[in-house]
Design an enzyme around this catalytic site. Structure first.
Site, PDB file in Angstrom:
ATOM      1  CB  THR A  89      -1.053   0.007   1.142  1.00  0.00           C
ATOM      2  OG1 THR A  89      -0.466  -0.508   2.327  1.00  0.00           O
ATOM      3  CG2 THR A  89      -2.260  -0.828   0.771  1.00  0.00           C
ATOM      4  CD  GLN A 109      -0.971  -8.269 -26.026  1.00  0.00           C
ATOM      5  OE1 GLN A 109       0.043  -7.638 -25.718  1.00  0.00           O
ATOM      6  NE2 GLN A 109      -0.915  -9.400 -26.687  1.00  0.00           N
ATOM      7  NE  ARG A 112      -8.506  -8.930 -20.031  1.00  0.00           N
ATOM      8  CZ  ARG A 112      -8.371 -10.253 -20.036  1.00  0.00           C
ATOM      9  NH1 ARG A 112      -7.897 -10.872 -21.076  1.00  0.00           N
ATOM     10  NH2 ARG A 112      -8.736 -10.979 -18.990  1.00  0.00           N
ATOM     11  CD  GLU A 120      -9.529   3.473 -26.861  1.00  0.00           C
ATOM     12  OE1 GLU A 120     -10.259   2.795 -26.135  1.00  0.00           O
ATOM     13  OE2 GLU A 120      -8.958   3.022 -27.874  1.00  0.00           O
ATOM     14  NE  ARG A 124     -20.865   6.257 -30.380  1.00  0.00           N
ATOM     15  CZ  ARG A 124     -21.913   6.416 -29.566  1.00  0.00           C
ATOM     16  NH1 ARG A 124     -21.744   6.369 -28.253  1.00  0.00           N
ATOM     17  NH2 ARG A 124     -23.110   6.622 -30.049  1.00  0.00           N
ATOM     18  CG  HIS A 214       0.538  -2.108  -5.620  1.00  0.00           C
ATOM     19  ND1 HIS A 214       1.405  -3.151  -5.393  1.00  0.00           N
ATOM     20  CD2 HIS A 214      -0.706  -2.661  -5.694  1.00  0.00           C
ATOM     21  CE1 HIS A 214       0.717  -4.289  -5.334  1.00  0.00           C
ATOM     22  NE2 HIS A 214      -0.560  -4.016  -5.531  1.00  0.00           N
ATOM     23  CG  HIS A 218       0.239  -6.500 -11.194  1.00  0.00           C
ATOM     24  ND1 HIS A 218       0.666  -7.743 -10.780  1.00  0.00           N
ATOM     25  CD2 HIS A 218      -0.905  -6.730 -11.903  1.00  0.00           C
ATOM     26  CE1 HIS A 218      -0.170  -8.674 -11.206  1.00  0.00           C
ATOM     27  NE2 HIS A 218      -1.130  -8.086 -11.904  1.00  0.00           N
ATOM     28  NE  ARG A 223       0.277  -7.136 -20.234  1.00  0.00           N
ATOM     29  CZ  ARG A 223      -0.449  -8.033 -20.891  1.00  0.00           C
ATOM     30  NH1 ARG A 223       0.081  -8.774 -21.846  1.00  0.00           N
ATOM     31  NH2 ARG A 223      -1.714  -8.222 -20.585  1.00  0.00           N
TER      32      ARG A 223
HETATM   33  C1  LIG Z   1       2.163 -13.062 -21.163  1.00  0.00           C
HETATM   34  C2  LIG Z   1       0.681 -12.875 -20.957  1.00  0.00           C
HETATM   35  C3  LIG Z   1      -0.221 -13.651 -21.684  1.00  0.00           C
HETATM   36  C4  LIG Z   1      -1.608 -13.470 -21.511  1.00  0.00           C
HETATM   37  N1  LIG Z   1      -2.477 -14.210 -22.249  1.00  0.00           N
HETATM   38  C5  LIG Z   1      -3.818 -14.021 -22.128  1.00  0.00           C
HETATM   39  C6  LIG Z   1      -4.762 -14.774 -22.918  1.00  0.00           C
HETATM   40  O1  LIG Z   1      -4.390 -15.608 -23.715  1.00  0.00           O
HETATM   41  N2  LIG Z   1      -6.089 -14.505 -22.764  1.00  0.00           N
HETATM   42  C7  LIG Z   1      -6.553 -13.582 -21.865  1.00  0.00           C
HETATM   43  O2  LIG Z   1      -7.762 -13.396 -21.769  1.00  0.00           O
HETATM   44  N3  LIG Z   1      -5.688 -12.863 -21.102  1.00  0.00           N
HETATM   45  C8  LIG Z   1      -4.338 -13.047 -21.221  1.00  0.00           C
HETATM   46  N4  LIG Z   1      -3.472 -12.311 -20.458  1.00  0.00           N
HETATM   47  C9  LIG Z   1      -4.015 -11.288 -19.544  1.00  0.00           C
HETATM   48  C10 LIG Z   1      -3.930 -11.758 -18.065  1.00  0.00           C
HETATM   49  O3  LIG Z   1      -4.687 -12.928 -17.857  1.00  0.00           O
HETATM   50  C11 LIG Z   1      -4.434 -10.625 -17.138  1.00  0.00           C
HETATM   51  O4  LIG Z   1      -5.778 -10.353 -17.457  1.00  0.00           O
HETATM   52  C12 LIG Z   1      -3.632  -9.349 -17.308  1.00  0.00           C
HETATM   53  O5  LIG Z   1      -2.259  -9.617 -17.260  1.00  0.00           O
HETATM   54  C13 LIG Z   1      -4.005  -8.366 -16.203  1.00  0.00           C
HETATM   55  O6  LIG Z   1      -3.526  -8.870 -14.997  1.00  0.00           O
HETATM   56  P1  LIG Z   1      -4.276  -8.582 -13.623  1.00  0.00           P
HETATM   57  O7  LIG Z   1      -5.675  -9.036 -13.695  1.00  0.00           O
HETATM   58  O8  LIG Z   1      -3.410  -9.178 -12.547  1.00  0.00           O
HETATM   59  O9  LIG Z   1      -4.174  -6.973 -13.549  1.00  0.00           O
HETATM   60  P2  LIG Z   1      -5.198  -5.926 -12.991  1.00  0.00           P
HETATM   61  O10 LIG Z   1      -6.495  -5.989 -13.709  1.00  0.00           O
HETATM   62  O11 LIG Z   1      -4.481  -4.607 -12.955  1.00  0.00           O
HETATM   63  O12 LIG Z   1      -5.459  -6.394 -11.527  1.00  0.00           O
HETATM   64  C14 LIG Z   1      -4.420  -6.333 -10.535  1.00  0.00           C
HETATM   65  C15 LIG Z   1      -4.793  -7.271  -9.430  1.00  0.00           C
HETATM   66  O13 LIG Z   1      -5.997  -6.795  -8.820  1.00  0.00           O
HETATM   67  C16 LIG Z   1      -6.808  -7.902  -8.460  1.00  0.00           C
HETATM   68  N5  LIG Z   1      -8.073  -7.796  -9.212  1.00  0.00           N
HETATM   69  C17 LIG Z   1      -8.414  -6.870 -10.129  1.00  0.00           C
HETATM   70  N6  LIG Z   1      -9.670  -7.057 -10.547  1.00  0.00           N
HETATM   71  C18 LIG Z   1     -10.145  -8.141  -9.902  1.00  0.00           C
HETATM   72  C19 LIG Z   1     -11.353  -8.835  -9.907  1.00  0.00           C
HETATM   73  N7  LIG Z   1     -12.385  -8.485 -10.666  1.00  0.00           N
HETATM   74  N8  LIG Z   1     -11.485  -9.919  -9.114  1.00  0.00           N
HETATM   75  C20 LIG Z   1     -10.482 -10.315  -8.321  1.00  0.00           C
HETATM   76  N9  LIG Z   1      -9.275  -9.688  -8.259  1.00  0.00           N
HETATM   77  C21 LIG Z   1      -9.120  -8.613  -9.033  1.00  0.00           C
HETATM   78  C22 LIG Z   1      -6.037  -9.166  -8.801  1.00  0.00           C
HETATM   79  O14 LIG Z   1      -5.296  -9.556  -7.686  1.00  0.00           O
HETATM   80  C23 LIG Z   1      -5.113  -8.700  -9.878  1.00  0.00           C
HETATM   81  O15 LIG Z   1      -3.932  -9.482  -9.998  1.00  0.00           O
HETATM   82  C24 LIG Z   1      -2.102 -12.481 -20.602  1.00  0.00           C
HETATM   83  C25 LIG Z   1      -1.179 -11.712 -19.868  1.00  0.00           C
HETATM   84  C26 LIG Z   1       0.191 -11.890 -20.045  1.00  0.00           C
HETATM   85  C27 LIG Z   1       1.139 -11.024 -19.262  1.00  0.00           C
END
Ligand SMILES: Cc1cc2nc3c(=O)[nH]c(=O)nc-3n(C[C@H](O)[C@H](O)[C@H](O)COP(=O)(O)OP(=O)(O)OC[C@H]3O[C@@H](n4cnc5c(N)ncnc54)[C@H](O)[C@@H]3O)c2cc1C
Length: 302
Positions: A89, A109, A112, A120, A124, A214, A218, A223
């Site tokens: 934190t 990507q 996500r 963005e 539109r 933080h 991550h 990335r």
């Molecule tokens: C090399 C690589 C390959 C990948 N390939 C794919 C793929 O093939 N298909 C695909 O769909 N994705 C893919 N991803 C995306 C991956 O699955 C994650 O969605 C992305 O890296 C975001 O990570 P995150 O959710 O930890 O990050 P953030 O969304 O920033 O979240 C950070 C942290 O917050 C917590 N968090 C956030 N939201 C929630 C929630 N709703 N519920 C619970 N905890 C939460 C979790 O602890 C999470 O780790 C890929 C990622 C990488 C790096």
């Protein structure tokens, strides 16, 4: 590059201004403010605003630790301690706001990562520019045979030239049709929100992206890693350089513990202990799958 004359003028105007403030200023970050760092063929990353510095992380941490932590009084030591023990934190007390221009397939990507605030460019409302990501020839690579989610050796000669030709021709043809559809030559043109739908995923978009340190770490951990696709990794690499100047102690700890460190499973730790005792450990007697063993060996070899 990528910046329009209006954007260049806006950057020059922003950089010409300065204000006295009682807020924390990171000298390393001030030099980056508003400056666009080029990424890929038309993209960039530039810092629009930031909050906090290394001291802000320590200040927040000391609220929780109070005076009882003489051993971690040194700021760099404290930051390393926080990073090592996943006490995350205090890192959330620093924030950064970036303006990023990136191809749509990279944006898919990037988006996500949900723990950020995004605004963005609206296709539109506005007309997209004729700007498409066309890889440099050395990045036109074949499908990897060992990793389904990756690329192998670069294509050569005529094969690479043909791929580049297809990418350029398809991009331009789609954009010609986009222009034709939105053109209101003599009658109502198609709505921009519809005309954009056949534009390819290598067209550029732009957004403002605000995130705390933080969650930025991550993002960078995932990335800036060699498993990430090259086209998003180069953005992460550019951001890493900015963060290293902004919060040098925090970035140093991140580089050491996260980028340079390894996360070993219980089985892998058991193998390390057996190796240290002089035992010959192989994949067959490790208890690991072939894939796990390959990754474990890669970690050990560095
Ligand atoms: C090399 C690589 C390959 C990948 N390939 C794919 C793929 O093939 N298909 C695909 O769909 N994705 C893919 N991803 C995306 C991956 O699955 C994650 O969605 C992305 O890296 C975001 O990570 P995150 O959710 O930890 O990050 P953030 O969304 O920033 O979240 C950070 C942290 O917050 C917590 N968090 C956030 N939201 C929630 C929630 N709703 N519920 C619970 N905890 C939460 C979790 O602890 C999470 O780790 C890929 C990622 C990488 C790096």
């Amino acid at each position: 590059m990528s910046l329009s004359p209006e954007q260049i003028q806006e950057i020059e105007e922003q950089r010409a201004q300065s204000a006295q403030t009682r807020r924390v200023v990171s000298e390393g970050m001030e030099k980056h403010l508003y400056t666009a760092h080029e990424v890929l063929d038309h993209g960039f990353v530039r810092v629009i605003d930031y909050m906090g510095d290394d001291a802000a992380i320590c200040q927040a941490a000391r609220v929780s630790y109070g005076k009882g932590t003489k051993s971690v009084q040194n700021d760099e030591g404290l930051i390393r301690y926080l990073m090592r023990h996943w006490h995350s934190t205090p890192f959330e007390m620093c924030e950064i706001k970036l303006h990023v221009k990136l191809p749509v397939f990279v944006a898919r990507q990037w988006i996500r990562h949900r723990t950020a605030n995004v605004n963005e460019y609206s296709a539109r409302y506005s007309i997209l520019d004729r700007e498409f990501y066309i890889p440099a020839p050395e990045h036109v690579a074949a499908q990897s045979v060992v990793n389904n989610q990756g690329r192998g050796a670069a294509l050569q000669g005529e094969e690479a030239a043909r791929v580049l030709e297809i990418l350029k021709a398809d991009s331009n043809r789609a954009y010609d049709h986009y222009e034709e559809m939105i053109s209101d030559d003599g009658q109502d043109g198609l709505a921009r929100e519809l005309a954009r739908m056949n534009l390819p995923a290598n067209i550029y978009t732009q957004w403002y992206w605000k995130v705390d340190l933080h969650n930025l770490f991550h993002f960078l951990r995932l990335r800036a890693d060699h498993h990430a696709q090259y086209e998003i990794r180069v953005y992460a690499d550019a951001i890493c350089k900015v963060v290293a100047d902004w919060v040098p102690a925090a970035y140093g700890a991140f580089e050491d513990y996260r980028l340079g460190g390894a996360n070993l499973s219980g089985r892998a730790m058991d193998c390390v202990r057996r190796m240290l005792k002089g035992e010959e450990v192989t994949q067959e007697n490790s208890g690991m799958s072939k894939g796990e063993w390959r990754e474990f060996e890669a970690e050990l070899k560095g």
